[in-house]
Design a protein around this motif. Structure first.
Motif, PDB file in Angstrom:
ATOM      1  N   ILE A 165       0.525  -1.510  -0.206  1.00  0.00           N
ATOM      2  CA  ILE A 165       0.065   0.257  -0.263  1.00  0.00           C
ATOM      3  C   ILE A 165       0.951   1.337   0.094  1.00  0.00           C
ATOM      4  O   ILE A 165       0.966   2.658  -1.075  1.00  0.00           O
ATOM      5  N   LEU A 166       1.750   1.272   0.630  1.00  0.00           N
ATOM      6  CA  LEU A 166       2.884   2.436   1.150  1.00  0.00           C
ATOM      7  C   LEU A 166       3.538   2.539   0.057  1.00  0.00           C
ATOM      8  O   LEU A 166       4.367   3.520  -0.940  1.00  0.00           O
ATOM      9  N   LEU A 167       4.270   1.839  -1.501  1.00  0.00           N
ATOM     10  CA  LEU A 167       4.775   1.801  -2.051  1.00  0.00           C
ATOM     11  C   LEU A 167       4.777   2.764  -2.953  1.00  0.00           C
ATOM     12  O   LEU A 167       4.733   3.526  -3.834  1.00  0.00           O
ATOM     13  N   PHE A 168       3.117   3.272  -3.281  1.00  0.00           N
ATOM     14  CA  PHE A 168       2.219   4.302  -3.980  1.00  0.00           C
ATOM     15  C   PHE A 168       2.876   5.641  -3.162  1.00  0.00           C
ATOM     16  O   PHE A 168       2.648   6.121  -4.683  1.00  0.00           O
ATOM     17  N   SER A 169       2.906   5.544  -2.222  1.00  0.00           N
ATOM     18  CA  SER A 169       3.152   7.009  -1.994  1.00  0.00           C
ATOM     19  C   SER A 169       4.882   7.358  -1.573  1.00  0.00           C
ATOM     20  O   SER A 169       4.760   8.715  -1.452  1.00  0.00           O
ATOM     21  N   PHE A 170       5.756   6.195  -1.821  1.00  0.00           N
ATOM     22  CA  PHE A 170       6.582   6.695  -1.319  1.00  0.00           C
ATOM     23  C   PHE A 170       7.830   5.948  -1.844  1.00  0.00           C
ATOM     24  O   PHE A 170       9.310   6.206  -1.648  1.00  0.00           O
ATOM     25  N   GLY A 171       7.626   5.067  -2.800  1.00  0.00           N
ATOM     26  CA  GLY A 171       7.621   4.131  -4.002  1.00  0.00           C
ATOM     27  C   GLY A 171       9.250   3.130  -2.998  1.00  0.00           C
ATOM     28  O   GLY A 171       8.801   2.560  -2.024  1.00  0.00           O
ATOM     29  N   THR A 215      10.436  -3.669  -0.731  1.00  0.00           N
ATOM     30  CA  THR A 215      11.032  -1.901  -0.735  1.00  0.00           C
ATOM     31  C   THR A 215      11.979  -2.265  -1.489  1.00  0.00           C
ATOM     32  O   THR A 215      12.724  -0.719  -2.040  1.00  0.00           O
ATOM     33  N   GLY A 216      12.639  -3.215  -1.704  1.00  0.00           N
ATOM     34  CA  GLY A 216      14.250  -2.911  -2.352  1.00  0.00           C
ATOM     35  C   GLY A 216      15.172  -1.855  -1.261  1.00  0.00           C
ATOM     36  O   GLY A 216      15.778  -1.077  -1.798  1.00  0.00           O
ATOM     37  N   THR A 217      15.125  -1.990  -0.211  1.00  0.00           N
ATOM     38  CA  THR A 217      16.286  -1.292   0.632  1.00  0.00           C
ATOM     39  C   THR A 217      16.136  -2.244   2.245  1.00  0.00           C
ATOM     40  O   THR A 217      16.403  -4.154   1.875  1.00  0.00           O
ATOM     41  N   GLY A 218      17.511  -2.757   2.578  1.00  0.00           N
ATOM     42  CA  GLY A 218      17.909  -3.360   3.372  1.00  0.00           C
ATOM     43  C   GLY A 218      17.957  -4.344   3.097  1.00  0.00           C
ATOM     44  O   GLY A 218      18.595  -4.835   1.972  1.00  0.00           O
ATOM     45  N   ILE A 219      18.855  -5.854   4.179  1.00  0.00           N
ATOM     46  CA  ILE A 219      19.606  -6.629   3.725  1.00  0.00           C
ATOM     47  C   ILE A 219      18.049  -7.815   2.908  1.00  0.00           C
ATOM     48  O   ILE A 219      19.182  -8.377   2.284  1.00  0.00           O
ATOM     49  N   GLY A 220      17.034  -7.575   3.180  1.00  0.00           N
ATOM     50  CA  GLY A 220      16.303  -8.589   2.710  1.00  0.00           C
ATOM     51  C   GLY A 220      16.464  -7.633   0.298  1.00  0.00           C
ATOM     52  O   GLY A 220      16.414  -8.852  -0.218  1.00  0.00           O
ATOM     53  N   PHE A 221      16.207  -6.835   0.473  1.00  0.00           N
ATOM     54  CA  PHE A 221      17.325  -6.837  -1.158  1.00  0.00           C
ATOM     55  C   PHE A 221      18.073  -6.679  -1.568  1.00  0.00           C
ATOM     56  O   PHE A 221      18.252  -7.194  -2.522  1.00  0.00           O
ATOM     57  N   LEU A 222      19.357  -6.955  -0.235  1.00  0.00           N
ATOM     58  CA  LEU A 222      20.055  -7.784  -0.861  1.00  0.00           C
ATOM     59  C   LEU A 222      19.992  -8.963  -1.186  1.00  0.00           C
ATOM     60  O   LEU A 222      20.686  -9.448  -2.715  1.00  0.00           O
ATOM     61  N   VAL A 268      13.420   3.878   2.269  1.00  0.00           N
ATOM     62  CA  VAL A 268      14.082   3.029   3.237  1.00  0.00           C
ATOM     63  C   VAL A 268      11.770   3.622   4.633  1.00  0.00           C
ATOM     64  O   VAL A 268      11.773   2.360   5.198  1.00  0.00           O
ATOM     65  N   MET A 269      11.800   4.708   3.911  1.00  0.00           N
ATOM     66  CA  MET A 269      10.681   5.346   4.572  1.00  0.00           C
ATOM     67  C   MET A 269       9.450   3.607   4.226  1.00  0.00           C
ATOM     68  O   MET A 269       8.176   3.856   5.551  1.00  0.00           O
ATOM     69  N   THR A 270       9.070   3.180   3.400  1.00  0.00           N
ATOM     70  CA  THR A 270       8.288   2.289   3.034  1.00  0.00           C
ATOM     71  C   THR A 270       8.019   1.284   4.099  1.00  0.00           C
ATOM     72  O   THR A 270       7.106   0.952   4.697  1.00  0.00           O
ATOM     73  N   GLY A 271       9.258   0.983   3.978  1.00  0.00           N
ATOM     74  CA  GLY A 271       9.814  -0.681   5.235  1.00  0.00           C
ATOM     75  C   GLY A 271       9.056   0.203   6.902  1.00  0.00           C
ATOM     76  O   GLY A 271       8.634  -0.518   7.410  1.00  0.00           O
ATOM     77  N   TYR A 272      10.079   1.580   6.967  1.00  0.00           N
ATOM     78  CA  TYR A 272       9.421   2.253   8.703  1.00  0.00           C
ATOM     79  C   TYR A 272       8.768   2.265   8.651  1.00  0.00           C
ATOM     80  O   TYR A 272       7.651   1.896   9.948  1.00  0.00           O
ATOM     81  N   PHE A 273       7.470   2.713   8.020  1.00  0.00           N
ATOM     82  CA  PHE A 273       5.957   3.573   8.574  1.00  0.00           C
ATOM     83  C   PHE A 273       5.283   1.508   8.454  1.00  0.00           C
ATOM     84  O   PHE A 273       4.046   1.392   8.985  1.00  0.00           O
ATOM     85  N   ALA A 274       6.016   0.813   7.650  1.00  0.00           N
ATOM     86  CA  ALA A 274       4.678  -0.385   7.232  1.00  0.00           C
ATOM     87  C   ALA A 274       5.134  -0.870   8.330  1.00  0.00           C
ATOM     88  O   ALA A 274       4.184  -1.681   9.328  1.00  0.00           O
ATOM     89  N   LEU A 275       6.058  -1.488   9.120  1.00  0.00           N
ATOM     90  CA  LEU A 275       6.488  -1.650  10.546  1.00  0.00           C
ATOM     91  C   LEU A 275       6.423  -1.058  11.198  1.00  0.00           C
ATOM     92  O   LEU A 275       5.419  -1.749  12.631  1.00  0.00           O
ATOM     93  N   PHE A 276       5.973   0.428  11.285  1.00  0.00           N
ATOM     94  CA  PHE A 276       5.646   1.246  12.208  1.00  0.00           C
ATOM     95  C   PHE A 276       3.849   0.262  12.286  1.00  0.00           C
ATOM     96  O   PHE A 276       3.161   0.706  13.830  1.00  0.00           O
TER      97      PHE A 276
END
Length: 261
Positions: free
Chosen positions: A127-133, A215-222, A136-144
């Motif tokens: 859902i947040l990918l549409f707003s933040f692409g 989200t293409g960030t962090g260790i999951g992206f690697l 890192v902010m996408t992952g942060y708010f999803a966890l939040f």
């Protein structure tokens, strides 16, 4: 009388077991899943893993990059959990039967927590990918958002369970609402609240790996990058680092729980 009770319990267990088996068979038929092929493919999968999915000397050169991504993932998980816990505590106080102001406000607080709790973190990510692409902010708010819903519910139960008697005693003495909150509710339920926060940190670090893939960030992206690039040795090193990190954090978390509980 007692014999009839146990007979009824056994009958209910058999009925639920039969219903579960029926659902399983129907699901296998609908999805056309080959059970025999599924089980016989396990040895081949294990053999492939042993032959290909292990860190090599070349993969070890990528360890600093992997560690940096792991640190980013851990810090984002901790930040999302701690900030969510502050908002969760506020909504839990408002929604609790012990400390809530009652009426519409308590209902709204519980309703909001229920909505956030029942939407999976992966769904929040999409859902947040549409707003933040992919950031890192996408992952942060999803966890939040996921942490907020879960912790609000857990905090409500902890406050209702631990603080009821002390709250009634303070009310009998004529203490104000905020005095009850800060002198009774929070101090008496703090160990349980901290335990839930630590549990959520562990959970979020695990979930952050999946979110990183989305989200293409962090260790999951690697991991996704190495695996899709057929660099299985580097991908296996990522998995090993994640496992070690989770085990280390769990040890620290269990130690803190023993100290505060």
């Amino acid at each position: 009388m007692q014999a009839n009770y146990f007979a009824k319990k056994r009958m209910n267990a058999l009925l639920y077991g039969a219903l579960l088996m029926l659902i399983t068979v129907v699901a296998i038929i609908i999805t056309e899943y080959d059970v025999i092929k599924g089980f016989t493919s396990i040895p081949k999968a294990v053999e492939w893993t042993i032959q290909n999915f292990y860190p090599t000397e070349k993969a070890m050169k990528k360890l600093p990059t992997i560690i940096d991504s792991l640190i980013e993932t851990v810090l984002v998980s901790i930040a999302a959990t701690t900030v969510a816990s502050v908002f969760a505590l506020l909504f839990a106080i408002l929604g609790s039967h012990t400390t809530g102001v009652g009426g519409v406000i308590s209902m709204i607080s519980r309703f909001i927590a229920t909505i956030f709790r029942n939407i999976d973190v992966a769904a929040w990510s999409m859902i947040l990918l549409f707003s933040f692409g992919q950031s890192v902010m996408t992952g942060y708010f999803a966890l939040f958002f996921g942490s907020f819903g879960f912790l609000t519910r857990a905090f409500i139960e902890s406050i209702d369970e631990v603080s009821n008697s002390s709250v009634e005693a303070l009310r009998a003495t004529g203490a104000s609402y905020f005095s009850i909150i800060f002198q009774s509710v929070i101090p008496s339920s703090l160990p349980q609240l901290l335990s839930w926060i630590l549990f959520m940190v562990e959970t979020n670090i695990r979930q952050a790996t999946l979110i990183g893939i989305l989200t293409g960030t962090g260790i999951g992206f690697l991991f996704s990058l190495y695996y899709k690039g057929l660099n299985y040795s580097a991908a296996s090193l990522v998995v090993c680092v994640i496992v070690v990190a989770i085990m280390l954090i769990e040890v620290i978390s269990n130690y803190v729980r023993r100290v505060i509980l």
